[in-house]
Every structure is written in C-alpha cells, then in structure tokens.
Design an enzyme around this catalytic site. Structure first.
Site, PDB file in Angstrom:
ATOM      1  N   SER A   1       3.802   2.377   8.480  1.00 29.99           N
ATOM      2  CA  SER A   1       3.745   1.242   7.577  1.00 29.99           C
ATOM      3  C   SER A   1       5.122   1.209   6.797  1.00 29.99           C
ATOM      4  O   SER A   1       5.668   2.128   6.412  1.00 29.99           O
ATOM      5  CB  SER A   1       2.514   1.651   6.390  1.00 29.99           C
TER       6      SER A   1
ATOM      7  N   HIS B   1       0.852  -1.208   0.038  1.00 31.73           N
ATOM      8  CA  HIS B   1      -0.268  -0.040  -0.011  1.00 31.73           C
ATOM      9  C   HIS B   1       0.785   1.293   0.184  1.00 31.73           C
ATOM     10  O   HIS B   1       0.341   2.282  -0.144  1.00 31.73           O
ATOM     11  CB  HIS B   1      -1.069  -0.148   1.236  1.00 31.73           C
TER      12      HIS B   1
ATOM     13  N   ASP C   1       1.236  -7.536   2.488  1.00 32.50           N
ATOM     14  CA  ASP C   1       1.300  -6.239   1.974  1.00 32.50           C
ATOM     15  C   ASP C   1       2.689  -5.820   2.076  1.00 32.50           C
ATOM     16  O   ASP C   1       3.183  -4.972   2.844  1.00 32.50           O
ATOM     17  CB  ASP C   1       0.572  -5.562   3.344  1.00 32.50           C
TER      18      ASP C   1
HETATM   19  N1  ARG Z   1      -4.740   0.609   7.483  1.00 33.94           N
HETATM   20  C1  ARG Z   1      -3.310   0.651   7.308  1.00 33.94           C
HETATM   21  C2  ARG Z   1      -2.710   2.030   7.141  1.00 33.94           C
HETATM   22  O1  ARG Z   1      -3.325   3.006   7.840  1.00 33.94           O
HETATM   23  C3  ARG Z   1      -3.476  -0.137   5.584  1.00 33.94           C
HETATM   24  C4  ARG Z   1      -3.971   0.906   4.715  1.00 33.94           C
HETATM   25  C5  ARG Z   1      -3.615   0.149   3.273  1.00 33.94           C
HETATM   26  N2  ARG Z   1      -4.849  -0.926   3.210  1.00 33.94           N
HETATM   27  C6  ARG Z   1      -6.225  -0.569   2.524  1.00 33.94           C
HETATM   28  N3  ARG Z   1      -7.026  -1.476   2.410  1.00 33.94           N
HETATM   29  N4  ARG Z   1      -6.625   0.626   2.266  1.00 33.94           N
HETATM   30  O2  ARG Z   1      -2.003   2.495   6.230  1.00 33.94           O
HETATM   31  N1  ASP Z   2      -1.195   1.467   7.790  1.00 31.24           N
HETATM   32  C1  ASP Z   2      -0.615   2.580   8.490  1.00 31.24           C
HETATM   33  C2  ASP Z   2       0.520   3.133   7.632  1.00 31.24           C
HETATM   34  O1  ASP Z   2       0.139   3.302   6.424  1.00 31.24           O
HETATM   35  C3  ASP Z   2       0.136   2.102   9.880  1.00 31.24           C
HETATM   36  C4  ASP Z   2      -0.949   2.326  11.092  1.00 31.24           C
HETATM   37  O2  ASP Z   2      -1.655   3.464  10.896  1.00 31.24           O
HETATM   38  O3  ASP Z   2      -0.781   1.556  11.970  1.00 31.24           O
HETATM   39  O4  ASP Z   2       1.438   3.875   7.974  1.00 31.24           O
END
Ligand code: ARG
Ligand code: ASP
Length: 723
Positions: free
Chosen positions: A644, A83, A219
């Site tokens: 991330s 991502h 990921d």
């Molecule tokens: N929640 C994670 C972060 O804040 C992963 C985001 C990417 N994945 C998604 N399905 N949008 O970045």
């Molecule tokens: N998914 C998040 C990021 O892109 C990490 C988090 O918020 O825990 O940095």
C-alpha cells in the site's frame, strides 16, 4: 517444425510473463529484464536499481515499516495512501478540528504537522551475504543450534559491514533461509503531514468497498520528509529543512490504456506461496474461521457504538478499519482458495515434486519431506488454533486484556531483568498509556469482552485453558474486570504505578483484570506456546529444505522468494478480468462511478458537495481523459499488504498511480496466485492531482511537482520522424 516449437515457447512465455512474483530489485538482470521489456518496459533495470547512480529505488522509502511511499518533488514531498497515514491524520483530529472528516491541507511549510513515531527508510544498497551467514552452520546438527549460529553471524556482520554512521545495516533471509541479503539503509524521523482529502474521498466506500473492484477511492495522503542542514536524518526540530532526494518521481499526465506495462515498487510484507497442501487446508478449515469469528463479533459491537456516537467514531475509527481489513481479507482468501481448488492443485504439484525427487535420485534427501509436513501440521493444529484465539482475544481485540498484558509483562521484567529494567518500563507505561486511554471506551470494550470471551471458553481447545475459567463464572468475571479493576482508566493506572516496587506488585496482583490476564497467559505460555514453537521449528526446517529442493530441481523457473518486508519489484499490465460466469470487469473507473455510488449522508458513500460541483461543471483541469475523470485502475502486478502506498510506474519510470488494494476474487494471492483473477488496485495519479489542484486548491503543492507527457512526446517524436 522449428517454427512450431518457437511458437509454443512464445505462448508459454506469454503465459509465464503474467504469473506474478515479487522480485529483488538488485537481481532483475536476465529473466525478469527480458519479461519486463517484452511487456513494454522502456527503461533498463539499472534505472530501477543502481548503487552508483541515482535510480528509482532512491525515491521509494518504506513508510513506518508497514506501508510504502514515494518522493514526488525535489523538496521531499512524499505520497502514500490515506489508509497508511490514517493513524497520523487521526492523531491530529479532534471533534472541533476533524481532519478525518474534513481533510487537511498545508498551504505553507509552517503549517505542516509533525508526527510522533513516524519514520521513513530508504534503501541505499543491497548485498548478497549468504556465504557469510551460513559459515559454520552445517557443522551443527540440531535445528535450534543452527538458528542460534545464524543469528550470531547476522549480528556480527550487521556490526562489521562498512556503512556511514547515519546509516543502518539489516540482514534478511530469503527463500526461507537459503539466501541472505544485507540492506544498507537510511531512516528519516521527521516526517510531517502536508495534506489529506476528507475520508469521503480518501476512504470512499470504506469497508463495504474494501478489497473490491470496481473501486472509486482516492486513497492518498501527502507528507514531507525533513532533514538536518546537511540533508541527513534527524529527529524532529523546527530547524530541520525539507529533504533533498537523490531521485523523485515525475508524474505522467497521460494515464493508462489497456495492456500498458506497469510495475509496482515497494515493500510487500508477507506471503506464503510455497505452503504444502496440508497447511492450506488448515488455514481454510481451522485458522481463518477462528480469527474471522473473533473479529466478526468485535466489529459488530464497535460498529453499533460508532454509528450512535461521533466521539466514539473518532476514537475507534483507526482501530475498526485495521481490524475490519484483515477480517474481510481472510473471508475473501478462504473463498478464493476454495473456489480455485488450491488444495487440489497443490496436491497435484506435490505428486509431480515427488516424481522429480525420485528422478533426480534425491530420495534420501527429500523423499520424506511431504510426509513430514503432513505429520507436523497435523500435530501442530490444536496448538495453532489455541494460539490464534489467544492472540486475537488477549493481544488484539479486547483492549483491556491487551493493555493489562503489558502489566503482566512488567512483572515478568522485574523477575527476569531486575529493578532498573522494571522502573524504566514502568515509567514508560505511566507516560505512554495516555494515548491509549484517550481512545478507550470502557462500555464498548466490556461489550466486546462479553462477546468474545465466550469463544475463548467454548471454542479454544479446552485442554489448554486455565482450570479456574469456566463458562459458569463469565458474568461475574466480566463484572469484576470492567467495574472493579483499576486498569480501566488512566487515573487508576497512575495510582497503581505510584509507590515502591513491592507495593506496585502487590496492588497489581490484587487487581482482578491483572489476575485474569496473568492466569490466562500463564496457561498459554505453559500449555501452548512451548509445544507450538517446538513444532513450528520443525516446520521451518522442513520449509527450508523444501524450498532448497524446489530451487535445485528447477520445477519452476520463475520461483521468487516469499515477501518479507524488503524492497521488491512486481510487474504486469493493465487489464480487466472475469470475476464470474458472464461478467467482465473493465480495468478503469471514472468519477461518474463515484456519483453512481453516492448516498447522501451515508458514512461510507457520502460525496463532498465541492466534488459534486466540480463533476457537474466538468471542471477537471488538465487531468481528464476524453472529458471524463479517471479514478482507479487495475493491473496484474502481484502485490500484498505493505505494498500500500507503492508507486505504480510506467514504462519510462514516471508515476501513473498509487497502489492501495487488491480485488476480492484474488485476495488469496498471498498463498496461491492465480493470474486469471489476481489484480492490484491503484488510484490514478491524475485523480490525485485533480483533488490537490481543483478540490483543495493546493497549487503550492502542484507547483513542486514535475508533470510529464511521456505518450505525447512519443507521438510528437514519431510525427517529426515522419516529416
Ligand atoms: N485492503 C487494503 C489494505 O489491505 C486497504 C485497507 C484500508 N481500507 C479500509 N477500508 N480499511 O490495506
Ligand atoms: N491494502 C494493502 C496494504 O495496506 C495492500 C494489499 O494487501 O493489497 O498494504
């Protein structure tokens, strides 16, 4: 008696050692080092950060300012999340060469794909410069004056502090203006895409599983840093060569077990761990609901079109994912704050704070802090709500408005900076906007506009809206914007921007989209922004004093500075949690779970045939554990957005996983960290290796890596000692 005391201390320590925190890597000596060793760390803190010798920090660059990445080979191979590389992967994708859907692998260097606007930044050195930055500040009485002096000191020292000519100096504030650190850094601008799994692995579970445990997402994506012939940063050139790092991370094949030490090293973006109760209340009852509603409507529209049309799906995939990400996070955050009674807990802490102030005889300095917070947060509320609506609608979710705003700024530039600045900016827009229109669909955007403009008119505080915009004329407005404005197409933009300056300004002002955005933004910058900034400046000053008081009164010995996109260390151990009554979550998931979630043909839960095949044959190479293929694991590391792509590192400094998310029940950790339920989610390094090796057959990449068996060598050593 003494023993009992010691025992109580020990217990207190055990609990404290679990309580999160994002620590500055150059300042780990002392309390942090003690806790880390207690938790099982075998390295010294000098192995993590050292100015004179290579250390872990030399393998952990900031990835394009928003994510983290790590170097994993002597030839500059770089690992980050799928991502995090999503925008790059998407930009190389077309309906014919769809790397988002099918993945991409470079089997030789020549096949690696260069990227516009992608850079990674390494930290060379961290220096405390607090006294330099605060020189002459106390003598100034008013807050704006103080801030200006600080900015002046920052820019002077950034210029004068010694560095090489290919390096940068950056100064950041910690503890809300109570500490300043200078970072010497190096930024590499030639970073190429090397490999990515298909989305059915790299984004498996998509938005349904996002922020959720148990998780089964691979990921990750792989890049490579290129440098000039002297290994120095350089813009893209075909003559650049793979970068030779000062340090790269070996990868452990031994995996993790419950209670293992882990640390996560990276660039957490922003947290607000020291907000007063009144601020948290405002987030839960007013600010989050406003933002959530705008995005809720945007996402419903986008989703309905993406499901029907593959071209739209490609155009909107990255935008959808990023809008959905924080939409879902805010929902989880609000729930978590409510469930954990964060407001009540903070109120109780504030009572204790008030008593500590009294006890220390500091009432004249800190006695009215909390009451002042209360007054200022109440006063800022309507402005803050209006600001969220304006940002979300005009600057974020409706693309025509967001794009048109750039033209409103263009006119401003002519007024404030003159003709030359105007022309530069205009030329920039005329070329740069091609990328924007490539992914713009007027029908989708019109529908989004229709859904959210109604919120602007009916929910945003009415006293701040422009007089001419009312619920009655919305349909007509929509028609004019989406069917008469030239700004809905790149062709139209090019037409409007041709001609001399006064013609351009005249044509823009005759355009209905321009007129509308200009009117709305003028209203915002007249009625909302100035007052918001004024109150916010008071609040910032209060926060600085509050943090100063907390540091002085030492009510919390583990007080860490809020995240600010600088390099931090967080540590903890691998462990599950209890999300609700009678439910226990284990800390590791396996490939079996991917197959359990498998829905053939589904856009979130499809599984590639080759992966199913490998699973059925149990063809896991060297990467399995007792015949099973581990996929993800969780631990108590305190992370946030920006972490991330951060490496999860074992007790000896080897890579064991790749951080990418947090669990649903703990998404409020940016505001209130609860050690019982806050967990970070990582992909197991062995799953990454398995995908590269067995799924993608990219042995060219595997052969660059240093794969190690830290646990086996330990048992081997023990055995040979016994002999
Ligand atoms: N929640 C994670 C972060 O804040 C992963 C985001 C990417 N994945 C998604 N399905 N949008 O970045
Ligand atoms: N998914 C998040 C990021 O892109 C990490 C988090 O918020 O825990 O940095």
């Amino acid at each position: 008696m003494k023993f009992l005391k010691l025992f109580a201390l020990f217990i207190a320590f055990q609990i404290h050692a679990q309580q999160g925190g994002m620590w500055i890597p150059s300042l780990l000596d002392g309390m942090n080092a003690g806790e880390m060793h207690k938790l099982g760390m075998k390295m010294s803190v000098k192995d993590i950060y050292d100015v004179n010798n290579s250390s872990l920090k030399d393998a952990v660059p900031h990835f394009n300012g928003g994510c983290t990445s790590e170097v994993i080979s002597p030839k500059g191979l770089l690992l980050t999340n799928h991502h995090c590389g999503y925008g790059q992967i998407q930009s190389h994708s077309t309906t014919e060469k769809d790397y988002l859907t099918n993945g991409f692998w470079a089997y030789k260097l020549e096949d690696e794909l260069p990227n516009k606007d992608l850079e990674v930044t390494f930290i060379v050195k961290i220096v405390d410069v607090t006294p330099d930055i605060l020189t002459g500040v106390n003598a100034i009485a008013d807050e704006a004056g103080k801030q200006a002096k600080i900015q002046q000191n920052i820019s002077a020292l950034s210029k004068s502090y010694p560095k090489e000519n290919f390096q940068e100096n950056r100064i950041r504030t910690f503890y809300k203006g109570n500490q300043y650190l200078l970072f010497v850094s190096e930024t590499y601008q030639d970073v190429r895409l090397v490999g990515t799994p298909p989305s059915s692995i790299g984004k498996f579970g998509s938005d349904t599983d996002n922020w959720v445990w148990p998780r089964h997402t691979g990921d990750f994506s792989i890049f490579r840093i290129y440098a000039d012939k002297n290994n120095r940063p350089a813009k893209y050139s075909k003559d650049n060569v793979p970068y030779t790092p000062k340090h790269f991370l070996p990868i452990s094949l031994d995996g993790v077990a419950e209670d293992d030490f882990t640390m996560v090293f990276g660039y957490p973006g922003r947290t607000s761990e020291y907000l007063p109760a009144v601020a948290i209340e405002q987030i839960v009852t007013e600010l989050n609901p406003a933002k959530i509603e705008v995005r809720d409507r945007t996402l419903k529209v986008t989703d309905s079109y993406m499901r029907k049309d593959n071209a739209i799906k490609i155009q909107y995939a990255a935008k959808y994912a990023s809008t959905a990400n924080y939409w879902k996070k805010w929902i989880g955050e609000s729930q978590g704050l409510k469930k954990s009674n964060a407001v009540a807990v903070k109120r109780e802490q504030e009572k204790q704070f008030q008593e500590a102030v009294k006890k220390a005889g500091k009432e004249s300095e800190y006695g009215t802090l909390l009451a002042d917070f209360e007054t200022n947060y109440k006063a800022i509320a309507p402005y803050a709500v209006a600001r969220e609506y304006f940002n979300e609608i005009f600057l974020r979710n409706v693309e025509l408005l967001k794009n048109t705003y750039k033209f409103v700024q263009l006119e401003q530039i002519l007024k404030t900076k003159g003709e030359q600045a105007f022309t530069d900016r205009k030329n920039n827009l005329a070329t740069g906007l091609g990328d924007f229109y490539k992914d713009y669909n007027n029908t989708v955007d019109e529908k989004i506009f229709e859904q959210v403009i109604e919120l602007y008119v009916n929910q945003s505080p009415k006293q701040f809206l422009p007089k001419s915009i009312t619920a009655a004329n919305l349909t007509q407005l929509q028609n004019e914007l989406y069917h008469q404005s030239k700004l809905t197409t790149f062709e139209g933009v090019k037409q409007i921007l041709s001609g001399d300056t006064s013609t351009i300004i005249k044509n823009l002002n005759a355009d209905p989209a321009f007129q509308f955005v200009k009117e709305a933004s003028t209203a915002y910058f007249t009625n909302v922004e100035p007052k918001y900034s004024e109150l916010n400046l008071h609040i910032t000053a209060l926060q600085r004093t509050y943090i100063k008081a907390l540091l002085e009164l030492k009510t919390n010995p583990r007080m860490f500075p809020d995240a600010n996109s600088t390099l931090r260390v967080t540590y903890g151990k691998v462990t599950g949690y209890e999300p609700k009554d009678a439910v226990v979550y284990k800390p590791v998931t396996y490939l079996d779970g991917v197959l359990e979630k498998y829905i053939p043909g589904d856009y979130e839960f499809d599984v590639p045939a080759k992966l199913i095949d490998l699973y059925n044959k149990k063809d896991f190479g060297n990467y399995s554990e007792n015949g099973k293929m581990p996929v993800c694991f969780i631990a108590t590391n305190h992370t946030t957005g920006g972490n991330s792509g951060s490496p999860a590192i074992d007790a000896n400094g080897n890579l064991i996983g790749l951080n990418f998310d947090r669990v649903w029940e703990g998404t409020m950790s940016d505001i209130y960290y609860d050690p019982a339920i806050c967990r970070n989610i990582m992909v197991d390094a062995r799953y990454i290796l398995f995908i590269i090796d067995k799924y993608a057959n990219a042995q060219n990449l595997i052969s660059e890596l240093k794969l190690v068996h830290p646990k086996q060598s330990k048992t081997l050593k023990k055995k040979s000692l016994q002999k």
